[in-house]
Design a protein around this motif. Structure first.
Motif, PDB file in Angstrom:
ATOM      1  N   THR A 224       0.935  -1.094   0.153  1.00 30.12           N
ATOM      2  CA  THR A 224      -0.060  -0.133   0.024  1.00 30.12           C
ATOM      3  C   THR A 224       0.722   1.372  -0.220  1.00 30.12           C
ATOM      4  OG1 THR A 224      -0.249  -0.128   2.426  1.00 30.12           O
ATOM      5  CG2 THR A 224      -2.083  -1.163   1.079  1.00 30.12           C
ATOM      6  N   SER A 225       2.112   1.216   0.086  1.00 31.86           N
ATOM      7  CA  SER A 225       3.106   2.329   0.272  1.00 31.86           C
ATOM      8  C   SER A 225       3.024   2.993  -1.272  1.00 31.86           C
ATOM      9  CB  SER A 225       4.420   2.068   0.603  1.00 31.86           C
ATOM     10  OG  SER A 225       5.070   1.015  -0.241  1.00 31.86           O
ATOM     11  N   ASN A 226       2.637   2.109  -2.441  1.00 36.16           N
ATOM     12  CA  ASN A 226       2.603   2.584  -3.517  1.00 36.16           C
ATOM     13  C   ASN A 226       1.347   3.078  -4.297  1.00 36.16           C
ATOM     14  OD1 ASN A 226       5.349   1.546  -4.401  1.00 36.16           O
ATOM     15  ND2 ASN A 226       4.788  -0.561  -4.193  1.00 36.16           N
ATOM     16  N   MET A 227       0.516   3.477  -3.365  1.00 33.54           N
ATOM     17  CA  MET A 227      -0.620   4.088  -3.671  1.00 33.54           C
ATOM     18  C   MET A 227      -0.229   5.540  -4.411  1.00 33.54           C
ATOM     19  SD  MET A 227      -3.377   3.821  -0.654  1.00 33.54           S
ATOM     20  CE  MET A 227      -4.060   2.316  -0.171  1.00 33.54           C
ATOM     21  N   ILE A 228      -0.737   6.122  -5.406  1.00 31.58           N
ATOM     22  CA  ILE A 228      -0.650   7.559  -5.725  1.00 31.58           C
ATOM     23  C   ILE A 228      -1.206   8.428  -4.914  1.00 31.58           C
ATOM     24  CG2 ILE A 228      -1.031   8.979  -7.823  1.00 31.58           C
ATOM     25  CD1 ILE A 228      -0.667   6.556  -9.439  1.00 31.58           C
ATOM     26  N   VAL A 229      -2.416   8.303  -4.674  1.00 33.63           N
ATOM     27  CA  VAL A 229      -3.199   9.089  -3.732  1.00 33.63           C
ATOM     28  C   VAL A 229      -3.520   8.149  -2.423  1.00 33.63           C
ATOM     29  CG1 VAL A 229      -5.590   9.974  -3.324  1.00 33.63           C
ATOM     30  CG2 VAL A 229      -4.476  10.561  -5.443  1.00 33.63           C
ATOM     31  N   ASN A 230      -2.772   8.659  -1.459  1.00 34.85           N
ATOM     32  CA  ASN A 230      -2.773   7.869  -0.245  1.00 34.85           C
ATOM     33  C   ASN A 230      -4.113   8.126   0.541  1.00 34.85           C
ATOM     34  OD1 ASN A 230      -2.570  10.157   1.442  1.00 34.85           O
ATOM     35  ND2 ASN A 230      -0.508   9.970   1.946  1.00 34.85           N
ATOM     36  N   VAL A 231      -4.234   7.356   1.426  1.00 30.86           N
ATOM     37  CA  VAL A 231      -5.493   7.459   2.349  1.00 30.86           C
ATOM     38  C   VAL A 231      -5.871   8.840   2.751  1.00 30.86           C
ATOM     39  CG1 VAL A 231      -6.710   6.464   4.328  1.00 30.86           C
ATOM     40  CG2 VAL A 231      -5.422   4.933   2.819  1.00 30.86           C
ATOM     41  N   TRP A 232      -5.195   9.357   3.188  1.00 31.48           N
ATOM     42  CA  TRP A 232      -5.427  10.729   3.783  1.00 31.48           C
ATOM     43  C   TRP A 232      -5.829  11.765   2.638  1.00 31.48           C
ATOM     44  CZ3 TRP A 232      -5.461   8.013   7.575  1.00 31.48           C
ATOM     45  CH2 TRP A 232      -4.294   7.280   8.449  1.00 31.48           C
ATOM     46  N   ARG A 233      -5.020  11.635   1.476  1.00 31.93           N
ATOM     47  CA  ARG A 233      -5.163  12.541   0.441  1.00 31.93           C
ATOM     48  C   ARG A 233      -6.856  12.063  -0.245  1.00 31.93           C
ATOM     49  NH1 ARG A 233      -5.637  16.975  -2.585  1.00 31.93           N
ATOM     50  NH2 ARG A 233      -5.043  16.685  -4.702  1.00 31.93           N
ATOM     51  N   ALA A 234      -7.080  10.690  -0.286  1.00 30.81           N
ATOM     52  CA  ALA A 234      -8.296  10.527  -0.704  1.00 30.81           C
ATOM     53  C   ALA A 234      -9.411  10.747   0.296  1.00 30.81           C
ATOM     54  CB  ALA A 234      -8.291   8.903  -0.772  1.00 30.81           C
ATOM     55  N   ILE A 235      -9.293  10.869   1.326  1.00 32.19           N
ATOM     56  CA  ILE A 235     -10.243  11.407   2.091  1.00 32.19           C
ATOM     57  C   ILE A 235     -10.374  13.001   1.884  1.00 32.19           C
ATOM     58  CG2 ILE A 235     -10.907  12.172   4.577  1.00 32.19           C
ATOM     59  CD1 ILE A 235      -9.683   9.150   5.364  1.00 32.19           C
ATOM     60  N   GLU A 236      -9.538  13.657   1.761  1.00 35.48           N
ATOM     61  CA  GLU A 236      -9.509  15.117   1.389  1.00 35.48           C
ATOM     62  C   GLU A 236     -10.082  15.322   0.290  1.00 35.48           C
ATOM     63  OE1 GLU A 236      -6.072  18.100   1.945  1.00 35.48           O
ATOM     64  OE2 GLU A 236      -5.663  17.816   0.023  1.00 35.48           O
ATOM     65  N   ILE A 237      -9.756  14.577  -0.916  1.00 37.53           N
ATOM     66  CA  ILE A 237     -10.428  14.773  -2.282  1.00 37.53           C
ATOM     67  C   ILE A 237     -11.958  14.533  -2.183  1.00 37.53           C
ATOM     68  CG2 ILE A 237     -10.692  13.803  -4.360  1.00 37.53           C
ATOM     69  CD1 ILE A 237      -7.527  13.490  -4.549  1.00 37.53           C
ATOM     70  N   ILE A 238     -12.232  13.498  -1.593  1.00 37.85           N
ATOM     71  CA  ILE A 238     -13.557  13.098  -1.532  1.00 37.85           C
ATOM     72  C   ILE A 238     -14.422  13.948  -0.798  1.00 37.85           C
ATOM     73  CG2 ILE A 238     -15.465  11.261  -0.848  1.00 37.85           C
ATOM     74  CD1 ILE A 238     -12.971   9.057  -1.392  1.00 37.85           C
ATOM     75  N   SER A 239     -13.937  14.486   0.519  1.00 32.98           N
ATOM     76  CA  SER A 239     -14.817  15.263   1.349  1.00 32.98           C
ATOM     77  C   SER A 239     -14.712  16.740   0.838  1.00 32.98           C
ATOM     78  CB  SER A 239     -14.118  15.051   2.723  1.00 32.98           C
ATOM     79  OG  SER A 239     -12.979  15.848   2.892  1.00 32.98           O
ATOM     80  N   SER A 240     -13.981  17.090   0.049  1.00 33.97           N
ATOM     81  CA  SER A 240     -14.214  18.230  -0.643  1.00 33.97           C
ATOM     82  C   SER A 240     -15.058  18.317  -1.595  1.00 33.97           C
ATOM     83  CB  SER A 240     -12.952  18.571  -1.155  1.00 33.97           C
ATOM     84  OG  SER A 240     -12.672  17.885  -2.489  1.00 33.97           O
ATOM     85  N   VAL A 241     -15.844  17.186  -1.842  1.00 29.71           N
ATOM     86  CA  VAL A 241     -16.882  17.264  -2.916  1.00 29.71           C
ATOM     87  C   VAL A 241     -18.308  17.298  -2.166  1.00 29.71           C
ATOM     88  CG1 VAL A 241     -18.074  16.028  -4.798  1.00 29.71           C
ATOM     89  CG2 VAL A 241     -15.561  16.234  -4.692  1.00 29.71           C
ATOM     90  N   LEU A 242     -18.202  16.199  -1.123  1.00 35.19           N
ATOM     91  CA  LEU A 242     -19.619  15.999  -0.273  1.00 35.19           C
ATOM     92  C   LEU A 242     -18.971  15.383   0.932  1.00 35.19           C
ATOM     93  CD1 LEU A 242     -21.460  12.772  -1.566  1.00 35.19           C
ATOM     94  CD2 LEU A 242     -19.050  13.117  -1.712  1.00 35.19           C
ATOM     95  N   ALA A 243     -20.189  15.409   1.992  1.00 36.20           N
ATOM     96  CA  ALA A 243     -19.734  14.727   3.328  1.00 36.20           C
ATOM     97  C   ALA A 243     -19.550  13.276   3.171  1.00 36.20           C
ATOM     98  CB  ALA A 243     -20.754  15.409   4.129  1.00 36.20           C
TER      99      ALA A 243
END
Ligand code: MN
Length: 292
Positions: A224-243
């Motif tokens: 999982t270290s090879n994710m391009i968008v990591n878990v924290w950034r994924a939450i930032e991206i999704i939660s920037s669109v909706l809750a």
């Protein structure tokens, strides 16, 4: 802690090969909507965590219960496309995404009703000549309402993790090219489990090996270290669109090695510190009115 949903959506805490039923700790009002119990438990976790951890009664062997999806009624199932560099482009014209990454594309949605647990099967449309693939993914289970959460604070809204398969009908490059949300939302196309493992037990979600095999032949082996968008950034991206809401699922993308599944196959997925589950691949008993 490892939490399970079993039988009629009962809630259990798992230790070794035993599940302790803790459903009695939840309000009786949930008995009319038992599939909502896990969402309620997650949302009220800090009031119940100590009692769940201390539970010692109501023991059943895990093998004697039917494991349901450990988050059976997410309000949203978010998934990242193109999140491992080695997966980009590996299936060529069978994907519409080309070599674009999750950082550019953001997320897509899978229908929540496609979520199943390890006690159920991935069901392929009867008689289809299309290609259906496995995708081995770490899934995040959201723990708190999350809107416009910066990556630096994203760990605070993670409740836990589980294994997920993002089953997919590929596009037919020379024929039908249905929308991705439809191709990934067939009944049973989002198996999760076997348990919900709380975030404290997993630690850093970017330090995990993952494996997926079909009929005992390894297809995917990754980290999982090879994710391009990591878990924290994924939450930032999704939660920037909706809750995001408690119980929601975020599938963090597949590494390389995706490949076909056919009826009769036996698929096994395992992720370090998260767990392992085996799933049956079956064919639906009847032809659908719109064949695939
Ligand atoms: Mn995927």
């Amino acid at each position: 802690m490892k939490l399970a949903v079993f039988d009629d959506y009962r809630i259990g805490v798992v230790r070794g090969d035993v599940v302790h039923d803790v459903t009695h700790l939840l309000p009786d009002a949930l008995d009319v909507v038992p599939y909502e119990r896990m969402n309620w438990l997650i949302a009220n976790w800090f009031a119940l965590a100590d009692d769940v951890a201390a539970a010692s009664g109501g023991a059943h062997p895990v093998a004697a219960v039917t494991l349901r999806a450990c988050s059976p009624r997410p309000s949203g199932v978010f998934a990242l496309p193109g999140n491992y560099a080695a997966h980009l482009g590996e299936i060529g014209r069978m994907t519409v995404s080309g070599k674009r990454t999750a950082d550019e594309m953001g997320f897509f949605l899978k229908a929540p009703a496609s979520v199943i647990g390890p006690g159920e099967a991935i069901l392929l449309p009867k008689g289809s000549q299309r290609r259906f693939d496995h995708e081995c993914e770490l899934a995040v289970i959201v723990g708190a309402p999350a809107f416009e959460v910066p990556a630096e604070q994203a760990a605070e809204v993670v409740f836990g993790y589980t294994c997920a398969v993002d089953a997919t009908m590929r596009i037919d490059p020379d024929g039908r090219q249905e929308d991705r949300s439809m191709r990934k939302s067939f009944a049973g196309f989002t198996p999760i489990g076997p348990y919900l493992v709380t975030a404290d037990e997993v630690g850093d979600p970017h330090t995990l090996t993952s494996h997926l095999s079909v009929n005992d032949v390894e297809r995917q082996s990754a980290h999982t270290s090879n994710m391009i968008v990591n878990v924290w950034r994924a939450i930032e991206i999704i939660s920037s669109v909706l809750a995001l809401r408690p119980g929601d699922l975020i599938l963090t993308g597949t590494p390389e090695g995706v490949g076909p599944i056919t009826p009769g196959d036996r698929l096994e997925i395992s992720i370090e510190r998260v767990g392992a589950m085996t799933l049956a691949i079956r064919e639906r008993p009847a032809l659908s009115p719109r064949t695939f």
